[in-house]
Structure formats: C-alpha cells, structure tokens
Design an enzyme around this catalytic site. Structure first.
Site, short mmCIF file in Angstrom:
data_model
loop_
_atom_site.label_atom_id
_atom_site.label_comp_id
_atom_site.label_asym_id
_atom_site.label_seq_id
_atom_site.Cartn_x
_atom_site.Cartn_y
_atom_site.Cartn_z
N HIS A 2 -22.33 0.60 35.95
CA HIS A 2 -21.05 0.46 35.25
C HIS A 2 -19.89 0.33 36.22
O HIS A 2 -18.73 0.49 35.82
CB HIS A 2 -20.82 1.67 34.33
CG HIS A 2 -21.75 1.67 33.15
ND1 HIS A 2 -21.92 2.78 32.35
CD2 HIS A 2 -22.58 0.72 32.64
CE1 HIS A 2 -22.80 2.49 31.39
NE2 HIS A 2 -23.23 1.26 31.56
N ALA A 23 -28.01 20.57 34.58
CA ALA A 23 -28.64 19.75 35.63
C ALA A 23 -28.63 20.45 36.98
O ALA A 23 -29.59 20.33 37.75
CB ALA A 23 -27.90 18.41 35.73
N1 APR Z 1 -26.21 19.35 32.70
C1 APR Z 1 -27.00 18.46 32.06
N2 APR Z 1 -26.56 17.69 31.01
C2 APR Z 1 -25.28 17.86 30.64
C3 APR Z 1 -24.41 18.78 31.27
C4 APR Z 1 -24.93 19.54 32.34
N3 APR Z 1 -24.17 20.45 33.01
N4 APR Z 1 -23.19 18.72 30.63
C5 APR Z 1 -23.31 17.79 29.67
N5 APR Z 1 -24.56 17.28 29.66
C6 APR Z 1 -25.10 16.22 28.80
C7 APR Z 1 -24.54 16.20 27.40
O1 APR Z 1 -25.33 17.03 26.56
C8 APR Z 1 -24.70 14.72 27.03
O2 APR Z 1 -25.98 14.47 26.46
O3 APR Z 1 -24.72 14.98 29.38
C9 APR Z 1 -24.61 13.99 28.37
C10 APR Z 1 -23.30 13.25 28.57
O4 APR Z 1 -23.25 12.23 27.59
P1 APR Z 1 -21.97 11.26 27.56
O5 APR Z 1 -20.73 12.07 27.62
O6 APR Z 1 -22.19 10.33 26.41
O7 APR Z 1 -22.03 10.45 28.93
P2 APR Z 1 -22.99 9.24 29.28
O8 APR Z 1 -24.30 9.37 28.59
O9 APR Z 1 -23.00 9.14 30.76
O10 APR Z 1 -22.20 7.97 28.68
C11 APR Z 1 -22.74 6.70 28.97
O11 APR Z 1 -20.79 5.68 27.97
O12 APR Z 1 -18.55 5.64 27.66
C12 APR Z 1 -19.56 5.07 28.35
O13 APR Z 1 -19.37 3.98 30.41
C13 APR Z 1 -19.40 5.26 29.83
O14 APR Z 1 -21.13 5.50 31.47
C14 APR Z 1 -20.65 6.00 30.25
C15 APR Z 1 -21.61 5.71 29.11
#
Ligand code: APR
Length: 243
Positions: free
Chosen positions: A114, A226
C-alpha cells in the site's frame, strides 16, 4: 494439520496489517477509536479526495508520518526480522502498513503493497522517491523540480497495490502463510490466505481476535497481542516445536 518442513526449499509468506504496529503506539484503522472512526476514507484515502482537497490529505499523511517517524518497532516486528535472518528457506514479508517499523526492525525481504509514508509520487514526471518531513501543495519534486505536483506515495482505494505479480508468485509457492494483525477486510490482501491455501500452504493467523472466525481459512488461529504471540510462534517454528 500438515507439518511444515524446515529446509532451504521451504517458503514462508507473511502478511502484516495495522495490528502489528498497535503496540508501537500507532493507531489501527477499524478498532474502536481507530483512524476510520476519525476520518472519512473518501476524503483522505482516494484519488478523488486528494483532487478535492489536497491540503487535507497532505495533513492527514503528515500527521501519520510524524507519528511513524518516532515510533519504535515492537517485539513482533523484531521477531519477524529475526525469522528472516534465521530461516533456511525463502521468506517474503508483505505489509499493508505504510509505517517503516519493519525496516527499523531489520526486515529486508519486504514489500509495502500500500506504499509508504517515506515516499513521494510526482504527478508531473510520474516518478517516485524517498521523502522525509511534511509534504504540501507547495512541495517541489526532487527529480523534475516541478512545484505542487507531489502526492504521498500511498496506494489509495481504487488504485492497484504495488508488487502484486511478485506477491502472487510467492503465494503460489508458499509452504507456510502467516497473517499478523489484519482484519482481512481489504482486498486484494484479504484474499492472500485463499491463494496460499490453494498452493497447499499451512495458514496461520496471529491476531488480537480471529478475524474470520469459523470460515475455515486458517489452519491455526492464535489470538492475542502480536508483541507476545509472534515472538512465541517464531521461536516454536525455529525450534521445531510447532508440529
Ligand atoms: N496485536 C495483534 N492484533 C491486533 C492488535 C495487537 N496488539 N491490535 C489490533 N489488532 C488487530 C485488530 O483486531 C484488527 O483485526 O489488528 C487488526 C487491524 O485491522 P485494521 O484496523 O482493519 O487494519 P488493516 O487490516 O491493516 O487494514 C487494511 O485497510 O484502510 C486500509 O490501507 C488501509 O492497509 C490498511 C487496510
């Protein structure tokens, strides 16, 4: 669940999302109070939004760039960099994240699908390059000197992510697929687990909670932070304790 052999021919693909950077102090997108609870995706993460209001979009990414610049990798980033160093076979780390925490931890075999906060894309000359500090409508392209034609080198919704041919190639040859800290809601990344399964890979999710509970996409779902679960998993994998 099939055992993953550890040999020079064994291939791992790791996908990370915002959750892996949460313990480094960077917000996720979809958790309560996350980025998309404060900003409208259409305003700050689409080409149309940028055309409508470039200063708003520049300020959105300037804020994230400043936060990411001082953020430090957490044990999850460090463990993945350690896995890359210790692994006998091939390993590709694909991140949806635009922060530089995997690089700060030492990961090298890394694709930012991204894009990255540390880059610019010039709409005048079409070239990309490294960028630090704030960007604005008065920034000048370091390559063609054009004024006011820069955008953050971020892949917005509706645009094609970077490195897709190489990523699908790696998924097609994967023996082990790890998904760390992603909600699995944004395509094409959300489909990578299916691609890996079709290639016969063992699929493992390490997330705060199982993102697609019960949909049978992951052979193993490890719930937790994580910063704790990834180092433990990597240690078990490298010491043959997993299978
Ligand atoms: N350890 C593990 N997992 C975690 C933690 C943690 N400390 N904190 C949050 N999470 C998990 C949440 O439960 C969730 O499932 O990480 C995930 C984050 O999800 P999103 O906020 O949707 O982020 P992401 O999946 O990276 O989004 C994908 O969406 O908006 C676009 O371009 C943006 O790259 C991004 C893409």
């Amino acid at each position: 669940m099939r055992k993953v052999e550890i040999s020079p021919s064994t291939s791992i693909v790791v996908l990370t999302g915002a959750g892996i950077s949460q313990e480094s102090g960077l917000d996720t997108f979809r958790d309560a109070g996350g980025i998309w609870a404060r900003y409208d995706i259409d305003d700050v993460a689409t080409p149309e939004g940028f055309r409508r209001n470039p200063p708003l979009v520049h300020e959105f990414y300037n804020t994230q760039r400043r936060e990411a610049a001082t953020a430090l990798p957490n044990p999850a980033h460090v463990a993945l960099a350690g896995l890359e160093k210790a692994w006998l076979g091939r390993l590709l780390l694909v991140t949806q994240n635009i922060d530089g925490l995997h690089e700060k931890a030492g990961s090298k075999a890394l694709f930012h699908m991204h894009g990255t906060l540390d880059g610019f894309l010039c709409e005048a000359c079409g070239r990309r390059g490294a960028w630090t500090g704030d960007m604005s409508t008065s920034s000048t392209c370091p390559l063609c000197d054009r004024h006011g034609a820069l955008r953050p080198d971020i892949v917005w919704f509706g645009e094609m992510p970077y490195h897709m041919p190489e990523i699908y190639q790696a998924l097609g040859e994967a023996d082990l697929f790890l998904s760390v800290g992603t909600s699995g809601t944004v395509y094409p990344a959300a489909d990578f687990v299916r691609e890996a399964r079709q290639a016969g890979a063992v699929t493992v999710e390490l997330n705060l909670e199982a993102s697609r509970k019960g949909r049978g996409l992951f052979d193993l779902e490890i719930e937790g932070k994580a910063g704790e679960s990834v180092p433990a998993f990597v240690s078990d994998l490298l010491n043959g304790r997993l299978w």
